[in-house]
Design a protein around this motif. Structure first.
Motif, PDB file in Angstrom:
ATOM      1  N   LEU A  15      39.763  32.721  45.957  1.00 34.60           N
ATOM      2  CA  LEU A  15      40.980  33.311  46.500  1.00 34.60           C
ATOM      3  C   LEU A  15      40.617  34.680  47.079  1.00 34.60           C
ATOM      4  O   LEU A  15      39.973  35.488  46.410  1.00 34.60           O
ATOM      5  N   GLY A  62      40.129  36.189  42.959  1.00 35.11           N
ATOM      6  CA  GLY A  62      40.155  35.240  41.854  1.00 35.11           C
ATOM      7  C   GLY A  62      39.629  33.893  42.315  1.00 35.11           C
ATOM      8  O   GLY A  62      39.093  33.748  43.419  1.00 35.11           O
ATOM      9  N   LEU A  96      40.422  29.423  42.128  1.00 35.31           N
ATOM     10  CA  LEU A  96      41.371  28.345  41.854  1.00 35.31           C
ATOM     11  C   LEU A  96      40.592  27.066  41.626  1.00 35.31           C
ATOM     12  O   LEU A  96      39.775  26.658  42.462  1.00 35.31           O
ATOM     13  N   SER A 132      44.102  28.811  37.672  1.00 29.58           N
ATOM     14  CA  SER A 132      43.725  29.978  38.471  1.00 29.58           C
ATOM     15  C   SER A 132      43.197  31.052  37.535  1.00 29.58           C
ATOM     16  O   SER A 132      43.709  31.231  36.421  1.00 29.58           O
ATOM     17  N   THR A 133      42.149  31.752  37.987  1.00 27.04           N
ATOM     18  CA  THR A 133      41.535  32.773  37.143  1.00 27.04           C
ATOM     19  C   THR A 133      41.355  34.078  37.915  1.00 27.04           C
ATOM     20  O   THR A 133      41.448  34.111  39.141  1.00 27.04           O
TER      21      THR A 133
END
Length: 922
Positions: free
Chosen positions: A413, A422, A424, A318-319
Motif C-alpha cells: 500500500l 503498509g 495487504l 492489512s498490516t
C-alpha cells in the motif's frame, strides 16, 4: 561616590517606562523645543530629557552633550527620581556623594546639576528634565519653579504622545479587524443582550444569503429555523438571568436558515464580551455542508468497505509497514479461528504460518532476488516492496492448530509519493481447488490408461491390416479400413492434444532442452510430413536450406511444433501448391517460417487464433479434421523453449513464424573415442548427392542404432568401401557424373561389396525397378520424396543376412490388455519371439524361468506397478533392456532408468518397431 538606589516600585516603574515606547526612538521636536528653551532661559551649556532604564540613563532630548546615554550607576538623574521636588547640586566638588563621580572628575566636568522628576499619571517617575553646568552656581526658588513648569510641559508631551500612539494603534487594529472581518471565510456576527445584530461580516452574508442591511438592527433569530427561532429570545433571557450557558463558550454543530428558507449544517462558537459597560455576544459561524457531504461519502465508503470486507469470501489482512495487523475481516476470522479483537494491533501474521515454510521461502527468495531475505515478515513483503507481483501457496495454521492450504497475494500500500504505508494480504482457501486438481489428475490418469490403451490396439491393428498383414482385402473393405484407420488417428490426435494442454496448464509438461543445430531437426520434421502433404497433393519446399544456427530446444517438442505448422499449411493449401519453409537469422534470433498460399486468416479470428478450441470456420474444421488445439499447444511449446510465435496473413496466404534465441557457437571438441557399444554397431554407407536427403537418412539410421558414413558420389563411395567393411549401403541411382546401376554392377565384382545388401533410394517409381536394374538384386527400393517409412527402412536393414544374426531375440511383454499384447506381437513378429504376462505375478514367474533380451513394460498393472519388476530384471545376467510402453508419460528423470520410454497412442507402429529393433540389437 554614592550610586543611586532603586525606587521601591522599580518593577512597575520599568514596565510603565517600556510601555510608553520612548526608549531608543528618534529625536522629536516636541521634546527638543523644551530643552532648547531651558538651555537659553537658564544660560546652561547642557539641557536634557533623561529616561532612567534598568542599567542606564538614556537621553530622549539632548542639548549640549555629546553622549546619548550613560550608566545608571554614575547618573545624577538616578538620584533625582527619588526627590519629590527639584533635585539640585550647586557645587558637586563640595558634595561628597558626587565629588569623585567620573562625570565630575572627567568630561563633561559637571559642577552644577538641577533635575525635575518626570512622572506619569500613575505616579511612576520615569526620568528628569535636567540642567548641567561646568561651574558651580546658585539656583533660587524662582528658577526652580520655572524648571518645574518646563518639566510639567515635558510630562504633558509624554502623555500626549502616548495617547496619539494609542490612537494610531487603535486605528490600525480597527482597520485590521475590519479587514479580518471582511476577508474571513467564517461568518462573524455580533449581537447585543436583546439579540439585535450589531455587526455582520461579508462571509456571513455569503453563508446566509442576506445582505448586511437586512440583518443589522434586526433580531438574530431570523437566521435560525424553527424551533430554534421561536425559542431563542427565551434562551438568551435565561442565560442573562442564570448565567448557565448552553451555547456560549462552547463550539457545537447547529442548523442555520438561509434567506431562501433552506437550512444547512454549521459550526457555531459564541463568546461573551463587555465593552464600555455593554454586554455583547460574538458568534463565529462556519458552513460545514461540504464537510458533512464528505463525511457522508466517507461513511458510505466505510460502510461499503466494511460490507466488502465482511462479505468477501477471501481472507483479507492489512498490516503496517512492520507487519502489525490493522484489518482482519470476517472471512479471516472464519478461516483462522481468531477474532479481530485478538489480532488487530496485537499480532503480525507470523502465528498463521508454518515456520518451516517461512524458512524455505526465505531461502528461495534470497536466491531469486539475489540478496539475503531473513525468515520473518519480510518473506511476505519482499517482492511487493520491489513492485513485483507476489502470489504464493502457503499453509495457514488455524488457532486450533489445524491447517488449511491458501493462495496468498501480497500488495504494498503506497501514498501519493509512493512511500509504502503498509501491506495487504488476500488469501484464498484452495482446499477445494486442490481436491479438484487431485480429481483432475485421477481423471487424466484414467483417460490416459482407459482411452490410450484400447486406442493403441485399435490403431495398431488397423495399421497392420491396412499394411496388408492380413492379406489382400476386397476394395470395399479396404475403403472401410482406411476410414477407420484415419478416424482412429484423428481420435488419437485429439486425446493427445487434450492431455498435452492439461500438462502444460498444470506445469507438468517436461522439456529436455539441449543446445543443438536447428537444421537437422527441421529436416527430420519436413521429411516426416511429406507423406501427409503428398496425400493432399501439396509439396514442401525448403528455401535457403543452408542457413542454420545453434538453439536450445527439446528436439521432440520442436518437431511437434514444426509438424503442426506444416500440417496446417498443407491443409489450407490448394492442390499442386507448395508449402514454403525458410530459416533466416534476425539479429540474436533464428526465425523459422512456414508459408502457404491459402485463403488467409479472417480478421475476426486473428485475435483468437492461439486460443484453445479456436477454429476459424466450423465447416472448414470438419472438412480439414482439426481439433482447435494445435496452435494453442504450439504457442505454449515455443514459449517454454524461450521462443516466440506469430503470423502474417492476407488473402494471398499466411506465414507462421517461430523465433528462437540463438546461442553462441559451441567450441569444436576433439572427436571422442568410440565406446564399446558404438564399435559393435552395424556400419551403413549412404551414397546420396542431395545433402538434405543424406542427412535425413543419417538421422533415421543413427536413431536406429547404426553407425553411418555419407558419400556424395560414386567415387567417394567406392573409396570408403575399399577401406571399411559395411553391413549395408543405401544408394541413389541418379548420382552426379554417372548412373547408379553400373556402380552396383561394379560393386558386385569387388570382394568387400559382393554380398553387400543395397537399398535403392530413387525418385523413380517401384514399377521401373526391373527396367532400371536389369536383374541385379537389391535388398529394397524406396521412392523419393522420402516420406520414408522408418519401419520399412529398418526392416530392410534387418532382412540383410549380415545384420540379422542367427538367433531370434526373445521379448517379454508385460501388459494387462490382451489386444495391446496381440498388436505389438504382430508388429514385431518378424524380429522377435514374444512371451506375455498380464500381471506382476505371471511376469515374475516368466523372468525366473526364462532369459529375455528385452522387456516391454506397462506400469499400470492389476496387482501393482510395473516398476516393482525392476530389481528382478536388474539381477539377471546379462541384464535385459527395459522398454516402458505405458499410457502415461514418465518424468524425464525416471526415463533415464530405462532403455526407452514410449507412450501408448502417441507411438506409431513404425516408431515402436524401430525402437524394438534398436533395443534387441544392443
Amino acid at each position: 561616590m554614592l550610586a543611586p538606589s532603586l525606587p521601591s516600585n522599580e518593577p512597575g516603574r520599568l514596565a510603565v517606562l517600556h510601555s510608553l515606547e520612548l526608549l531608543d526612538t528618534p529625536a522629536e521636536e516636541r521634546f527638543d523645543r523644551i530643552t532648547r528653551i531651558a538651555q537659553r532661559l537658564f544660560d546652561m551649556p547642557i539641557a536634557l530629557v533623561s529616561l532612567i532604564d534598568q542599567d542606564r540613563q538614556w537621553f530622549k532630548s539632548n542639548q549640549g552633550l555629546a553622549a546619548c546615554e550613560t550608566s545608571r550607576d554614575i547618573s545624577f538623574c538616578g538620584h533625582a527620581i527619588h526627590a519629590d521636588d527639584i533635585f539640585v547640586i550647586e557645587n558637586t566638588l563640595a558634595d561628597p556623594r558626587f565629588a569623585d563621580n567620573p562625570l565630575v572628575t572627567a568630561a563633561p566636568d559637571i559642577r552644577f546639576y538641577a533635575g525635575a522628576p518626570l512622572a506619569t499619571a500613575g505616579g511612576f517617575r520615569i526620568g528628569t528634565l535636567c540642567l548641567i553646568d561646568n561651574k558651580p552656581r546658585a539656583f533660587p526658588d524662582a528658577d526652580r519653579r520655572v524648571l518645574r513648569d518646563l518639566a510639567d510641559w515635558v510630562q504633558e508631551e509624554v502623555s500626549r504622545r502616548h495617547e496619539e500612539h494609542f490612537r494610531s494603534v487603535s486605528q490600525e487594529q480597527e482597520a485590521l479587524l475590519r479587514a479580518i472581518l471582511s476577508t474571513a471565510v467564517e461568518g462573524i456576527i455580533t449581537i447585543d443582550e436583546r439579540g439585535t445584530v450589531e455587526s455582520y461580516n461579508p462571509a456571513a452574508a455569503r453563508i446566509f444569503g442576506y445582505p448586511s442591511e437586512e440583518v443589522i438592527g434586526h433580531n438574530i433569530k431570523r437566521l435560525m429555523p424553527e424551533p430554534y427561532q421561536r425559542e431563542h429570545d427565551g434562551y438568551l433571557a435565561r442565560f442573562l438571568e442564570t448565567r448557565s450557558p448552553r451555547v456560549i463558550g462552547i463550539e457545537r454543530e447547529v442548523v442555520g436558515r438561509r434567506k431562501d428558507a433552506s437550512t444547512f449544517p454549521m459550526e457555531l462558537a459564541v463568546s461573551e464580551v463587555v465593552v464600555g459597560g455593554r454586554r455583547f455576544f460574538t458568534g463565529i459561524v462556519r458552513d460545514i455542508s461540504a464537510r458533512k457531504a464528505v463525511e457522508q461519502q466517507l461513511y458510505a465508503a466505510t460502510a461499503l468497505q466494511t460490507a466488502v470486507l465482511d462479505g468477501a469470501t477471501y481472507s483479507i489482512i492489512s498490516t503496517t509497514v512492520d507487519g502489525t495487523i490493522l484489518i482482519f475481516n470476517r472471512a479471516a476470522e472464519q478461516m483462522l479461528g481468531y477474532s479481530s479483537a485478538e489480532v488487530i494491533g496485537r499480532l503480525t501474521p507470523a502465528p498463521f504460518h508454518d515456520p518451516q515454510e517461512v524458512v524455505q521461502r526465505a531461502a528461495a527468495l534470497s536466491e531469486e532476488l539475489g540478496e539475503a531475505i531473513a525468515p520473518g515478515f519480510e518473506v511476505f513483503a519482499a517482492k511487493a516492496r520491489r513492485h513485483q507481483a507476489e502470489a504464493h501457496e502457503w499453509t495457514y495454521v488455524r488457532k486450533d492448530g489445524s491447517r488449511v492450504p491458501v493462495l496468498l497475494s501480497v500488495t504494498a500500500l503506497r501514498d501519493a509519493e509512493q512511500n509504502i504505508t503498509g501491506f495487504l494480504g488476500i488469501a484464498q482457501d484452495i482446499s477445494e481447488r486442490q481436491k479438484v486438481d487431485r480429481m483432475k489428475n485421477e481423471f487424466v490418469s484414467t483417460v490416459s490408461h482407459e482411452l490410450r490403451t484400447p486406442l493403441t490396439s485399435i490403431r495398431g491393428a488397423l495399421g497392420l491390416v491396412a499394411g496388408g498383414m492380413a492379406g489382400a482385402l476386397p476394395p470395399a473393405a479396404v475403403k472401410l479400413i482406411e476410414i477407420a484407420h484415419s478416424n482412429s488417428e484423428r481420435l488419437v490426435r485429439l486425446i493427445n492434444d487434450i492431455l498435452d494442454i492439461e500438462k502444460m496448464e498444470s506445469g507438468r509438461m517436461q522439456f529436455d532442452l539441449v543446445a543443438q543445430m536447428l537444421r537437422p531437426v527441421l529436416l527430420q520434421a519436413i521429411e516426416a510430413n511429406r507423406a501427409y502433404a503428398a496425400a493432399l497433393q501439396v509439396g514442401i519446399e525448403l528455401v535457403d536450406g543452408e542457413v542454420d544456427g545453434l538453439v536450445r530446444i527439446d528436439s521432440d517438442r520442436m518437431i511437434q511444433v514444426i509438424t503442426n505448422l506444416l500440417s496446417n499449411a498443407a491443409k489450407y493449401s490448394a492442390p499442386q501448391d507448395n508449402v514454403v519453409v525458410a530459416v533466416e537469422k534476425r539479429g540474436a534470433w533464428l526465425r523459422l517460417s512456414v508459408a502457404d498460399r491459402g485463403p488467409g486468416i479472417p480478421d475476426e479470428f486473428c485475435a483468437r487464433i492461439f486460443q484453445k478450441f479456436s477454429q476459424a470456420d466450423g465447416s472448414d474444421t470438419r472438412r480439414l479434421a482439426g481439433t482447435g488445439l494445435g496452435l494453442a499447444i504450439t504457442k505454449s511449446l515455443v514459449e517454454s523453449m524461450g521462443g516466440r510465435i506469430g503470423f502474417d496473413t492476407s488473402s494471398q496466404g499466411t506465414i507462421f513464424w517461430v523465433d528462437l534465441p540463438q546461442m553462441e557457437e559451441l567450441k569444436r571438441l576433439p572427436t571422442p573415442t568410440p565406446t564399446a557399444d558404438e564399435l559393435q554397431r552395424p556400419q551403413v554407407l549412404i551414397c546420396e548427392d542431395a545433402p538434405d536427403v543424406a542427412n535425413l537418412l543419417k538421422i533415421i539410421l543413427e536413431q536406429g542404432g547404426y553407425d553411418v558414413d555419407i558419400a556424395h558420389d560414386g567415387t567417394r563411395a567406392r573409396a570408403l568401401l575399399a577401406h571399411r567393411r559395411y553391413n549395408a549401403l543405401t544408394l541413389d541411382l541418379d548420382l552426379p557424373g554417372r548412373d547408379g546401376v553400373p556402380l552396383i554392377s561394379e560393386l558386385r565384382e569387388e570382394p568387400l561389396a559382393r554380398d553387400l545388401p543395397i537399398i535403392v533410394v530413387s525418385a523413380l517409381a517401384r514399377a521401373e525397378q526391373a527396367v532400371q536394374l536389369g536383374g541385379i538384386e537389391v535388398a529394397d527400393w524406396l521412392v523419393k520424396p522420402i516420406a520414408i517409412d522408418h519401419a520399412r527402412l529398418m526392416a530392410a536393414m534387418q532382412r540383410s543376412a549380415s545384420l540379422a544374426g542367427t538367433r531370434r531375440a526373445r521379448i517379454l511383454h508385460v501388459d494387462d490388455d490382451a489386444d495391446v499384447l496381440s498388436v505389438v506381437s504382430a508388429i514385431a513378429a518378424d524380429s522377435a519371439d514374444f512371451d506375455h504376462a498380464g500381471d506382476l505375478h505371471t511376469a515374475r514367474q516368466l523372468l525366473a524361468s526364462q532369459h529375455y533380451d528385452l522387456v516391454i513394460l506397462d506400469l499400470a498393472l492389476p496387482d501393482g506397478n510395473g516398476m516393482e519388476l525392476l530389481p528382478l530384471i536388474a539381477a539377471m545376467r546379462p541384464e535385459p533392456r527395459v522398454l516402458v510402453f505405458s499410457a502415461s508419460e514418465l518424468p524425464r528423470k525416471q526415463t533415464e532408468r530405462f532403455a526407452a520410454s514410449l507412450v501408448k497412442s502417441v507411438t506409431s507402429n513404425a516408431d515402436l518397431l524401430n525402437i524394438i529393433h534398436v533395443q534387441i540389437k544392443r
